[in-house]
Design a protein around this motif. Sequence first.
Motif, PDB file in Angstrom:
ATOM      1  N   LEU A 285      42.222  43.359  18.865  1.00  0.00           N
ATOM      2  CA  LEU A 285      42.286  44.597  19.565  1.00  0.00           C
ATOM      3  C   LEU A 285      40.979  44.709  20.464  1.00  0.00           C
ATOM      4  CD1 LEU A 285      43.218  47.886  19.723  1.00  0.00           C
ATOM      5  CD2 LEU A 285      41.152  48.420  18.328  1.00  0.00           C
ATOM      6  N   GLY A 286      41.502  44.846  21.672  1.00  0.00           N
ATOM      7  CA  GLY A 286      40.596  44.722  22.891  1.00  0.00           C
ATOM      8  C   GLY A 286      40.812  45.852  23.766  1.00  0.00           C
ATOM      9  N   ILE A 287      39.766  46.247  24.507  1.00  0.00           N
ATOM     10  CA  ILE A 287      39.654  47.237  25.617  1.00  0.00           C
ATOM     11  C   ILE A 287      39.003  46.687  26.987  1.00  0.00           C
ATOM     12  CG2 ILE A 287      39.348  49.137  23.997  1.00  0.00           C
ATOM     13  CD1 ILE A 287      36.210  49.197  24.769  1.00  0.00           C
ATOM     14  N   GLU A 288      39.439  47.142  27.945  1.00  0.00           N
ATOM     15  CA  GLU A 288      38.771  46.942  29.484  1.00  0.00           C
ATOM     16  C   GLU A 288      37.332  47.365  29.566  1.00  0.00           C
ATOM     17  OE1 GLU A 288      37.512  46.777  33.446  1.00  0.00           O
ATOM     18  OE2 GLU A 288      38.083  48.522  32.286  1.00  0.00           O
ATOM     19  N   GLN A 289      36.413  46.441  30.007  1.00  0.00           N
ATOM     20  CA  GLN A 289      35.107  46.679  30.358  1.00  0.00           C
ATOM     21  C   GLN A 289      34.724  45.787  31.524  1.00  0.00           C
ATOM     22  OE1 GLN A 289      31.626  45.795  27.656  1.00  0.00           O
ATOM     23  NE2 GLN A 289      31.484  48.298  27.486  1.00  0.00           N
ATOM     24  N   ASN A 290      34.504  46.517  32.640  1.00  0.00           N
ATOM     25  CA  ASN A 290      33.949  45.659  33.776  1.00  0.00           C
ATOM     26  C   ASN A 290      34.642  44.577  34.172  1.00  0.00           C
ATOM     27  OD1 ASN A 290      31.864  47.777  34.183  1.00  0.00           O
ATOM     28  ND2 ASN A 290      30.455  47.005  32.416  1.00  0.00           N
TER      29      ASN A 290
ATOM     30  N   HIS B 140      36.620  42.685  32.216  1.00  0.00           N
ATOM     31  CA  HIS B 140      36.728  42.025  30.973  1.00  0.00           C
ATOM     32  C   HIS B 140      37.515  42.591  30.191  1.00  0.00           C
ATOM     33  CE1 HIS B 140      33.406  39.987  33.442  1.00  0.00           C
ATOM     34  NE2 HIS B 140      33.595  39.047  32.760  1.00  0.00           N
ATOM     35  N   VAL B 141      37.821  41.642  29.091  1.00  0.00           N
ATOM     36  CA  VAL B 141      38.475  42.323  27.910  1.00  0.00           C
ATOM     37  C   VAL B 141      37.492  42.340  26.808  1.00  0.00           C
ATOM     38  CG1 VAL B 141      39.810  42.059  26.033  1.00  0.00           C
ATOM     39  CG2 VAL B 141      40.995  41.701  28.292  1.00  0.00           C
ATOM     40  N   LEU B 142      37.018  43.426  26.391  1.00  0.00           N
ATOM     41  CA  LEU B 142      36.027  43.523  25.270  1.00  0.00           C
ATOM     42  C   LEU B 142      36.812  43.611  24.163  1.00  0.00           C
ATOM     43  CD1 LEU B 142      33.076  43.903  24.070  1.00  0.00           C
ATOM     44  CD2 LEU B 142      33.334  46.359  24.450  1.00  0.00           C
ATOM     45  N   PHE B 143      36.525  42.388  23.016  1.00  0.00           N
ATOM     46  CA  PHE B 143      37.266  42.306  21.849  1.00  0.00           C
ATOM     47  C   PHE B 143      36.345  43.227  20.886  1.00  0.00           C
ATOM     48  CE2 PHE B 143      38.991  38.776  23.868  1.00  0.00           C
ATOM     49  CZ  PHE B 143      40.554  38.783  23.353  1.00  0.00           C
TER      50      PHE B 143
ATOM     51  N   GLY C 270      32.944  41.900  20.171  1.00  0.00           N
ATOM     52  CA  GLY C 270      31.521  41.910  21.120  1.00  0.00           C
ATOM     53  C   GLY C 270      32.048  40.661  22.077  1.00  0.00           C
ATOM     54  N   THR C 271      33.151  39.842  21.840  1.00  0.00           N
ATOM     55  CA  THR C 271      33.204  38.762  22.680  1.00  0.00           C
ATOM     56  C   THR C 271      33.959  39.265  24.065  1.00  0.00           C
ATOM     57  OG1 THR C 271      33.798  37.140  20.887  1.00  0.00           O
ATOM     58  CG2 THR C 271      34.820  36.727  23.084  1.00  0.00           C
ATOM     59  N   LEU C 272      33.601  38.643  25.036  1.00  0.00           N
ATOM     60  CA  LEU C 272      34.056  39.232  26.686  1.00  0.00           C
ATOM     61  C   LEU C 272      34.848  37.928  26.914  1.00  0.00           C
ATOM     62  CD1 LEU C 272      31.116  41.026  28.122  1.00  0.00           C
ATOM     63  CD2 LEU C 272      33.225  41.794  27.374  1.00  0.00           C
ATOM     64  N   SER C 273      36.166  38.362  27.673  1.00  0.00           N
ATOM     65  CA  SER C 273      37.004  37.491  28.394  1.00  0.00           C
ATOM     66  C   SER C 273      37.901  38.159  29.601  1.00  0.00           C
ATOM     67  CB  SER C 273      38.165  37.240  27.426  1.00  0.00           C
ATOM     68  OG  SER C 273      38.982  35.972  27.826  1.00  0.00           O
TER      69      SER C 273
ATOM     70  N   SER D 293      43.525  36.395  29.656  1.00  0.00           N
ATOM     71  CA  SER D 293      43.873  36.771  28.560  1.00  0.00           C
ATOM     72  C   SER D 293      45.153  37.831  28.480  1.00  0.00           C
ATOM     73  CB  SER D 293      42.763  37.875  28.168  1.00  0.00           C
ATOM     74  OG  SER D 293      42.835  38.918  27.148  1.00  0.00           O
ATOM     75  N   GLY D 294      45.779  37.682  27.083  1.00  0.00           N
ATOM     76  CA  GLY D 294      46.931  38.182  26.856  1.00  0.00           C
ATOM     77  C   GLY D 294      46.473  39.708  26.924  1.00  0.00           C
ATOM     78  N   ILE D 295      45.541  40.322  26.404  1.00  0.00           N
ATOM     79  CA  ILE D 295      45.105  41.708  26.448  1.00  0.00           C
ATOM     80  C   ILE D 295      44.887  41.871  27.700  1.00  0.00           C
ATOM     81  CG2 ILE D 295      43.773  43.531  25.480  1.00  0.00           C
ATOM     82  CD1 ILE D 295      43.682  42.205  22.917  1.00  0.00           C
ATOM     83  N   GLY D 296      44.152  41.269  28.404  1.00  0.00           N
ATOM     84  CA  GLY D 296      43.800  41.492  29.923  1.00  0.00           C
ATOM     85  C   GLY D 296      44.876  41.567  30.926  1.00  0.00           C
ATOM     86  N   LYS D 297      45.818  40.982  30.686  1.00  0.00           N
ATOM     87  CA  LYS D 297      47.057  40.773  31.616  1.00  0.00           C
ATOM     88  C   LYS D 297      47.941  42.045  30.982  1.00  0.00           C
ATOM     89  CE  LYS D 297      48.594  36.705  31.360  1.00  0.00           C
ATOM     90  NZ  LYS D 297      49.649  35.483  31.723  1.00  0.00           N
ATOM     91  N   ALA D 298      47.958  42.597  29.905  1.00  0.00           N
ATOM     92  CA  ALA D 298      48.647  43.480  29.216  1.00  0.00           C
ATOM     93  C   ALA D 298      48.034  44.879  29.935  1.00  0.00           C
ATOM     94  CB  ALA D 298      48.820  43.696  27.910  1.00  0.00           C
ATOM     95  N   LEU D 299      47.036  44.844  30.157  1.00  0.00           N
ATOM     96  CA  LEU D 299      46.278  45.909  30.807  1.00  0.00           C
ATOM     97  C   LEU D 299      46.288  46.174  32.196  1.00  0.00           C
ATOM     98  CD1 LEU D 299      42.941  46.082  28.432  1.00  0.00           C
ATOM     99  CD2 LEU D 299      44.861  47.474  28.256  1.00  0.00           C
TER     100      LEU D 299
END
Length: 279
Positions: free
Chosen positions: A127-132, A134-137, A154-157, A162-168
């Motif tokens: 599960l990840g959210i967008e932060q600045n 990046h994806v914050l897992f 806490g990992t940032l990508s 990132s799969g989640i990043g591109k989904a967002l």
Amino acid sequence: MVSSNTPDQLVRKARGRPRDWHDKTAQNTIKSLDRAMEVFEFLSEAQGRALSTLAADMGQSPATVYRILVTLEGRGLVEFDPVDQVWHVGARAFIIGARFLKRTSLVERARPFLRQLMEDTGETANLGIEQNGHVLFVSQVETHASIRAFFPPGTLSRLHASGIGKALMAQMGAAQLDRFLSDAPLERFTEFTLTDPDALKADLAATRTRGYAIDGEERNLGMRCIAAPVFDMNGEAVGGISVSGPTARVGSERIADFSAAVVAAAKELTVAIGGSAIS
């Protein structure tokens, strides 16, 4: 003395911020605190550093950095390893970070869906959210397999790799996406990373059409990720769910099954937090 303040004035004063709270100029910042946070953030990204190395890397004097570290140590935010003579982020930092996750019910509500997704696919669910940019897992349920994807909370990508990043990103408006792409060059991590804005836009268009994103070794060679967005009550993408695993197990022939499971989990979580996707 009897106060002449009206109830409305008392409410305004009790809000906890001064009249010029929005002013972020130097006069309203505490330089020593800002410097301490700089050291703390740097240490969090470069764990296990000796004092001299940390000071040199930051361009600060060892005496200044030492005073900051000792102060943070007193609050449990950093820890010193007397054997190796290096500093680490402390347990208190995790406790405070965990409180951030309680700001929203998203993390708590997502847990059973992540676990079920891992059981259904046999791969790590995230599960990840967008932060600045990046994806914050923020949560993960690991697979039982010995070779696995690992994105601890806490990992940032970077979003574009990132799969989640591109989904967002696929849910961004055209203006927001253009601003993101103009902020900085798209960093290349592997030969498969999409660093050309037009190529990335085409991939995001395909993501919107099919309802899920694919990270095909774009961040790490040999790893594939499939992700779908989660929406709030306003139909805005507030996070993403994904499964990640080695390409040997998450092969092209399994994308259809995996994507169906991921999209279903994302829709179930959307409903669980009272959200709905706006077509």
